[in-house]
Design an enzyme around this catalytic site. Sequence first.
Site, PDB file in Angstrom:
ATOM      1  N   ARG A  58       0.864  -1.183   0.000  1.00 48.05           N
ATOM      2  CA  ARG A  58       0.000   0.000   0.000  1.00 48.05           C
ATOM      3  C   ARG A  58       0.897   1.228   0.000  1.00 48.05           C
ATOM      4  O   ARG A  58       2.066   1.134   0.398  1.00 48.05           O
ATOM      5  CB  ARG A  58      -0.849   0.024   1.282  1.00 48.05           C
ATOM      6  CG  ARG A  58      -1.825  -1.111   1.363  1.00 48.05           C
ATOM      7  CD  ARG A  58      -2.579  -1.075   2.704  1.00 48.05           C
ATOM      8  NE  ARG A  58      -3.420  -2.247   2.802  1.00 48.05           N
ATOM      9  CZ  ARG A  58      -3.620  -2.927   3.931  1.00 48.05           C
ATOM     10  NH1 ARG A  58      -3.051  -2.559   5.052  1.00 48.05           N
ATOM     11  NH2 ARG A  58      -4.402  -3.989   3.924  1.00 48.05           N
ATOM     12  N   ARG A 151      -9.883   4.154   5.279  1.00 53.34           N
ATOM     13  CA  ARG A 151      -8.446   3.875   5.076  1.00 53.34           C
ATOM     14  C   ARG A 151      -8.113   3.926   3.588  1.00 53.34           C
ATOM     15  O   ARG A 151      -6.986   4.211   3.203  1.00 53.34           O
ATOM     16  CB  ARG A 151      -8.081   2.507   5.682  1.00 53.34           C
ATOM     17  CG  ARG A 151      -6.578   2.304   5.814  1.00 53.34           C
ATOM     18  CD  ARG A 151      -6.228   1.041   6.576  1.00 53.34           C
ATOM     19  NE  ARG A 151      -6.521  -0.176   5.809  1.00 53.34           N
ATOM     20  CZ  ARG A 151      -6.378  -1.414   6.262  1.00 53.34           C
ATOM     21  NH1 ARG A 151      -5.933  -1.614   7.499  1.00 53.34           N
ATOM     22  NH2 ARG A 151      -6.662  -2.454   5.504  1.00 53.34           N
ATOM     23  N   ARG A 162     -12.776  -8.996   3.403  1.00 54.88           N
ATOM     24  CA  ARG A 162     -12.293  -8.686   4.750  1.00 54.88           C
ATOM     25  C   ARG A 162     -13.463  -8.621   5.743  1.00 54.88           C
ATOM     26  O   ARG A 162     -13.343  -9.083   6.883  1.00 54.88           O
ATOM     27  CB  ARG A 162     -11.489  -7.376   4.732  1.00 54.88           C
ATOM     28  CG  ARG A 162     -10.084  -7.587   4.201  1.00 54.88           C
ATOM     29  CD  ARG A 162      -9.386  -6.318   3.735  1.00 54.88           C
ATOM     30  NE  ARG A 162      -8.233  -6.683   2.923  1.00 54.88           N
ATOM     31  CZ  ARG A 162      -6.973  -6.751   3.350  1.00 54.88           C
ATOM     32  NH1 ARG A 162      -6.696  -6.423   4.578  1.00 54.88           N
ATOM     33  NH2 ARG A 162      -6.010  -7.137   2.555  1.00 54.88           N
TER      34      ARG A 162
HETATM   35  P1  ADP Z   1      -5.523  -3.246  10.943  1.00 51.43           P
HETATM   36  O1  ADP Z   1      -4.029  -3.151  11.086  1.00 51.43           O
HETATM   37  O2  ADP Z   1      -6.151  -4.031  12.038  1.00 51.43           O
HETATM   38  O3  ADP Z   1      -5.957  -3.706   9.590  1.00 51.43           O
HETATM   39  P2  ADP Z   1      -5.424  -0.335  11.000  1.00 51.43           P
HETATM   40  O4  ADP Z   1      -4.515  -0.079  12.149  1.00 51.43           O
HETATM   41  O5  ADP Z   1      -4.889  -0.131   9.623  1.00 51.43           O
HETATM   42  O6  ADP Z   1      -6.115  -1.772  11.123  1.00 51.43           O
HETATM   43  O7  ADP Z   1      -6.712   0.586  11.219  1.00 51.43           O
HETATM   44  C1  ADP Z   1      -7.731   0.680  10.231  1.00 51.43           C
HETATM   45  C2  ADP Z   1      -8.140   2.143  10.089  1.00 51.43           C
HETATM   46  O8  ADP Z   1      -8.844   2.550  11.260  1.00 51.43           O
HETATM   47  C3  ADP Z   1      -6.949   3.084   9.935  1.00 51.43           C
HETATM   48  O9  ADP Z   1      -7.271   4.069   8.969  1.00 51.43           O
HETATM   49  C4  ADP Z   1      -6.794   3.691  11.327  1.00 51.43           C
HETATM   50  O10 ADP Z   1      -6.255   4.988  11.276  1.00 51.43           O
HETATM   51  C5  ADP Z   1      -8.216   3.688  11.853  1.00 51.43           C
HETATM   52  N1  ADP Z   1      -8.348   3.503  13.304  1.00 51.43           N
HETATM   53  C6  ADP Z   1      -7.649   2.662  14.089  1.00 51.43           C
HETATM   54  N2  ADP Z   1      -8.078   2.745  15.369  1.00 51.43           N
HETATM   55  C7  ADP Z   1      -9.078   3.647  15.387  1.00 51.43           C
HETATM   56  C8  ADP Z   1      -9.931   4.175  16.436  1.00 51.43           C
HETATM   57  N3  ADP Z   1      -9.845   3.769  17.687  1.00 51.43           N
HETATM   58  N4  ADP Z   1     -10.844   5.091  16.084  1.00 51.43           N
HETATM   59  C9  ADP Z   1     -10.960   5.499  14.791  1.00 51.43           C
HETATM   60  N5  ADP Z   1     -10.198   5.073  13.766  1.00 51.43           N
HETATM   61  C10 ADP Z   1      -9.260   4.135  14.063  1.00 51.43           C
HETATM   62  P1  5GP Z   2      -3.265  -6.806   5.495  1.00 49.39           P
HETATM   63  O1  5GP Z   2      -3.347  -7.184   4.060  1.00 49.39           O
HETATM   64  O2  5GP Z   2      -4.441  -5.940   5.925  1.00 49.39           O
HETATM   65  O3  5GP Z   2      -1.931  -6.228   5.882  1.00 49.39           O
HETATM   66  O4  5GP Z   2      -3.402  -8.141   6.345  1.00 49.39           O
HETATM   67  C1  5GP Z   2      -4.501  -8.991   6.146  1.00 49.39           C
HETATM   68  C2  5GP Z   2      -4.567 -10.016   7.254  1.00 49.39           C
HETATM   69  O5  5GP Z   2      -3.420 -10.848   7.176  1.00 49.39           O
HETATM   70  C3  5GP Z   2      -4.581  -9.408   8.656  1.00 49.39           C
HETATM   71  O6  5GP Z   2      -5.559 -10.098   9.411  1.00 49.39           O
HETATM   72  C4  5GP Z   2      -3.216  -9.710   9.198  1.00 49.39           C
HETATM   73  O7  5GP Z   2      -3.215  -9.902  10.585  1.00 49.39           O
HETATM   74  C5  5GP Z   2      -2.910 -11.018   8.485  1.00 49.39           C
HETATM   75  N1  5GP Z   2      -1.486 -11.341   8.393  1.00 49.39           N
HETATM   76  C6  5GP Z   2      -0.440 -10.504   8.195  1.00 49.39           C
HETATM   77  N2  5GP Z   2       0.713 -11.184   8.209  1.00 49.39           N
HETATM   78  C7  5GP Z   2       0.386 -12.484   8.433  1.00 49.39           C
HETATM   79  C8  5GP Z   2       1.148 -13.680   8.590  1.00 49.39           C
HETATM   80  O8  5GP Z   2       2.371 -13.719   8.520  1.00 49.39           O
HETATM   81  N3  5GP Z   2       0.456 -14.819   8.807  1.00 49.39           N
HETATM   82  C9  5GP Z   2      -0.910 -14.856   8.889  1.00 49.39           C
HETATM   83  N4  5GP Z   2      -1.489 -16.024   9.132  1.00 49.39           N
HETATM   84  N5  5GP Z   2      -1.654 -13.754   8.765  1.00 49.39           N
HETATM   85  C10 5GP Z   2      -1.016 -12.582   8.538  1.00 49.39           C
END
Ligand code: ADP
Ligand code: 5GP
Length: 212
Positions: A58, A151, A162
């Site tokens: 990304r 996001r 997702r």
């Molecule tokens: P994940 O790693 O679990 O996929 P992210 O950390 O990328 O999730 O968070 C998803 C989106 O939600 C991001 O744009 C982030 O800035 C936002 N976000 C995370 N925590 C909060 C919160 N407590 N309130 C509002 N927005 C949040």
């Molecule tokens: P994203 O594409 O949003 O970064 O990740 C998608 C999902 O893959 C998330 O639920 C994240 O926790 C999971 N993920 C990231 N790395 C790994 C990994 O090494 N192993 C597994 N099993 N899941 C992962």
Amino acid sequence: MNRGRLLRAAVSAVMAGPRPVVLSGPSGAGKSTLLKRLLKDYDGVFGFSVSHTTRGPRPGEINGKDYHFVSREDMQHGIDHGDFIENAVFSGNMYGTSKAAVQAVQAQNQICILDIDMQGVKNIKKTDLNPIYISIHPPSVQILEQRLRDRNTESEDSLQKRLQAAISDMEISKEPGLFDEIIINDNLEEAYAKLKSALTEEITAVQTSEDS
Ligand code: ADP
Ligand code: 5GP
């Protein structure tokens, strides 16, 4: 690195160091946001297990820091070669935790954080890694969808996949004993405080060993 630190690093490489932490929960729940804050606030205490993935980066993601972005061929080759502790297919892409990723963190005597999906959690349970399992949940599926849309990183197809995975994973995560802690990430400050509190013992242990 001074001699004491070198020795501790060597010993921890053999003893596997402090207990790792698995952060799981739906995509968009806030795992990366929370773990980036931990890594920043506790410099040298936590280390991120950099996973491999076949999905594309990304905007802003750095190869080798956020993920090792690899081709399907390279990933499959690594899996066949026994390089991975666990691997899974999520939303059509391959993801996996390499042994090297975890060892690199543990060799620094740091708490290794794994950000992995539910399949990863189940597979890690079969290993002797013995992490603390924490699940981060959104306040609701509606809010999760809004966060994922805001996001602005997913195609509609990826977003729907997702959300489907989120609904099923949140149900599975209620299974008794699967997670040590489930944190609802509604207010970010409160969720972060709960995460720190769940990890207090491990943080103190690493900080104390650094000071000695
Ligand atoms: P994940 O790693 O679990 O996929 P992210 O950390 O990328 O999730 O968070 C998803 C989106 O939600 C991001 O744009 C982030 O800035 C936002 N976000 C995370 N925590 C909060 C919160 N407590 N309130 C509002 N927005 C949040
Ligand atoms: P994203 O594409 O949003 O970064 O990740 C998608 C999902 O893959 C998330 O639920 C994240 O926790 C999971 N993920 C990231 N790395 C790994 C990994 O090494 N192993 C597994 N099993 N899941 C992962």
